[in-house]
Write a protein that holds these residues in place. Structure first.
Motif, mmCIF file in Angstrom:
data_model
loop_
_atom_site.group_PDB
_atom_site.id
_atom_site.type_symbol
_atom_site.label_atom_id
_atom_site.label_comp_id
_atom_site.label_asym_id
_atom_site.label_seq_id
_atom_site.Cartn_x
_atom_site.Cartn_y
_atom_site.Cartn_z
ATOM 1 N N GLU A 137 51.025 41.330 32.811
ATOM 2 C CA GLU A 137 49.673 41.596 33.289
ATOM 3 C C GLU A 137 49.584 41.241 34.761
ATOM 4 O O GLU A 137 50.405 40.490 35.280
ATOM 5 C CB GLU A 137 48.625 40.822 32.476
ATOM 6 C CG GLU A 137 48.694 39.323 32.643
ATOM 7 C CD GLU A 137 47.653 38.579 31.823
ATOM 8 O OE1 GLU A 137 47.120 39.146 30.841
ATOM 9 O OE2 GLU A 137 47.365 37.422 32.170
ATOM 10 N N THR A 150 46.927 39.883 37.910
ATOM 11 C CA THR A 150 45.659 39.250 38.256
ATOM 12 C C THR A 150 45.180 39.911 39.530
ATOM 13 O O THR A 150 45.926 40.014 40.512
ATOM 14 C CB THR A 150 45.850 37.731 38.479
ATOM 15 O OG1 THR A 150 46.360 37.158 37.276
ATOM 16 C CG2 THR A 150 44.531 37.076 38.839
ATOM 17 N N ARG A 151 43.937 40.377 39.494
ATOM 18 C CA ARG A 151 43.379 41.077 40.649
ATOM 19 C C ARG A 151 43.483 40.211 41.906
ATOM 20 O O ARG A 151 43.218 39.024 41.873
ATOM 21 C CB ARG A 151 41.919 41.435 40.362
ATOM 22 C CG ARG A 151 41.429 42.603 41.154
ATOM 23 C CD ARG A 151 40.025 43.062 40.749
ATOM 24 N NE ARG A 151 39.782 43.155 39.321
ATOM 25 C CZ ARG A 151 40.157 44.179 38.526
ATOM 26 N NH1 ARG A 151 40.818 45.178 39.065
ATOM 27 N NH2 ARG A 151 39.869 44.193 37.246
ATOM 28 N N GLU A 187 46.240 39.376 43.464
ATOM 29 C CA GLU A 187 47.574 38.817 43.607
ATOM 30 C C GLU A 187 48.574 39.917 43.964
ATOM 31 O O GLU A 187 48.334 41.091 43.708
ATOM 32 C CB GLU A 187 48.019 38.132 42.314
ATOM 33 C CG GLU A 187 47.157 36.965 41.899
ATOM 34 C CD GLU A 187 47.311 35.764 42.817
ATOM 35 O OE1 GLU A 187 48.441 35.497 43.261
ATOM 36 O OE2 GLU A 187 46.291 35.102 43.097
ATOM 37 N N TYR A 212 52.619 41.220 43.477
ATOM 38 C CA TYR A 212 53.711 41.082 42.511
ATOM 39 C C TYR A 212 54.951 41.822 42.975
ATOM 40 O O TYR A 212 54.856 42.866 43.610
ATOM 41 C CB TYR A 212 53.279 41.632 41.143
ATOM 42 C CG TYR A 212 52.139 40.850 40.553
ATOM 43 C CD1 TYR A 212 52.384 39.759 39.740
ATOM 44 C CD2 TYR A 212 50.819 41.195 40.839
ATOM 45 C CE1 TYR A 212 51.336 39.026 39.207
ATOM 46 C CE2 TYR A 212 49.771 40.466 40.317
ATOM 47 C CZ TYR A 212 50.035 39.378 39.504
ATOM 48 O OH TYR A 212 48.994 38.646 38.985
ATOM 49 N N ASP A 261 41.527 48.685 36.024
ATOM 50 C CA ASP A 261 41.686 47.677 34.973
ATOM 51 C C ASP A 261 43.021 47.821 34.238
ATOM 52 O O ASP A 261 43.415 46.932 33.490
ATOM 53 C CB ASP A 261 40.536 47.772 33.966
ATOM 54 C CG ASP A 261 39.203 47.365 34.595
ATOM 55 O OD1 ASP A 261 39.210 46.495 35.494
ATOM 56 O OD2 ASP A 261 38.168 47.918 34.194
ATOM 57 N N VAL A 304 45.022 44.612 34.072
ATOM 58 C CA VAL A 304 44.631 43.746 35.191
ATOM 59 C C VAL A 304 43.526 42.819 34.699
ATOM 60 O O VAL A 304 42.561 43.261 34.071
ATOM 61 C CB VAL A 304 44.119 44.591 36.380
ATOM 62 C CG1 VAL A 304 43.687 43.686 37.528
ATOM 63 C CG2 VAL A 304 45.190 45.568 36.846
ATOM 64 N N VAL A 305 43.708 41.531 34.957
ATOM 65 C CA VAL A 305 42.706 40.542 34.565
ATOM 66 C C VAL A 305 42.120 39.906 35.821
ATOM 67 O O VAL A 305 42.725 39.958 36.891
ATOM 68 C CB VAL A 305 43.310 39.455 33.640
ATOM 69 C CG1 VAL A 305 43.789 40.078 32.336
ATOM 70 C CG2 VAL A 305 44.441 38.699 34.315
ATOM 71 N N ASP A 306 40.953 39.338 35.684
ATOM 72 C CA ASP A 306 40.306 38.675 36.830
ATOM 73 C C ASP A 306 40.626 37.200 36.881
ATOM 74 O O ASP A 306 41.012 36.558 35.999
ATOM 75 C CB ASP A 306 38.771 38.854 36.774
ATOM 76 C CG ASP A 306 38.412 40.321 37.064
ATOM 77 O OD1 ASP A 306 38.989 40.887 37.995
ATOM 78 O OD2 ASP A 306 37.558 40.847 36.346
#
Length: 135
Positions: A40, A42-43, A45, A47, A108, A133-135
Motif C-alpha cells: 500500500e 501512504t499519500r 510519501e 516509494y 485511492d 493508497v491510505v491517508d
C-alpha cells in the motif's frame, strides 16, 4: 590562400564520408520478469519500485523506464537501445534490476501494468498489480 582552403575542404569532405559500417540503433521494449511494489501507499510519501528484466544480447543497452498513464492504469516498460551494424551480438542471460521512484497523487488506488512481453499470437502480457493508497 585559395589552394590551402581547397585542400582543407577536400580533406573534410573525405573524412566525413558516409560509411556503410556505421553503427545504427533502434529502441526496443524488454519484458519485465518481476517487480517489487509496496502493498500500500501512504499519500504524500515517495516509494521505490524495483523491476527486474533481462538483456537478450550484448547489443541491447538499458535506456530508460517508460511510464505512461493510460485509462486502465499506469503502463510501465523497459526501453533498451539495440545497436546494429557489422558486428556480433552474442546472446546473454543476465538479469538487471532498476528502480524508479513513485509518489501517489489523489487517486485511492493505482493499477500498475508492467509489460511482460507478447505471446506467440501477438497478445500483450502484463504483470498487473493494484496498490491502494491510505491517508
Amino acid at each position: 590562400m585559395k589552394k590551402i582552403a581547397i585542400c582543407i575542404l577536400a580533406l573534410l569532405a573525405i573524412s566525413c564520408s558516409i560509411n556503410d559500417d556505421t553503427q545504427q540503433s533502434y529502441i526496443e521494449l524488454l519484458p519485465i520478469e518481476s517487480v517489487t511494489v509496496p502493498d500500500e501507499f501512504t499519500r504524500g510519501e515517495t516509494y521505490d519500485i524495483s523491476i527486474v528484466f533481462k538483456r537478450p544480447t550484448e547489443c541491447h543497452a538499458y535506456k530508460d523506464i517508460l511510464l505512461k498513464e493510460e485509462p486502465d492504469g499506469l503502463f510501465i516498460a523497459v526501453m533498451s537501445t539495440v545497436f546494429t551494424g557489422n558486428f556480433d551480438c552474442p546472446a546473454i542471460d543476465n538479469s538487471i534490476e532498476k528502480t524508479f521512484t513513485f509518489q501517489p497523487g489523489e487517486e485511492d488506488l493505482y493499477v500498475f501494468k508492467f509489460w511482460h512481453g507478447t505471446t506467440n499470437s501477438g497478445e500483450e502480457e502484463y504483470i498487473i498489480i493494484e496498490v491502494p493508497v491510505v491517508d
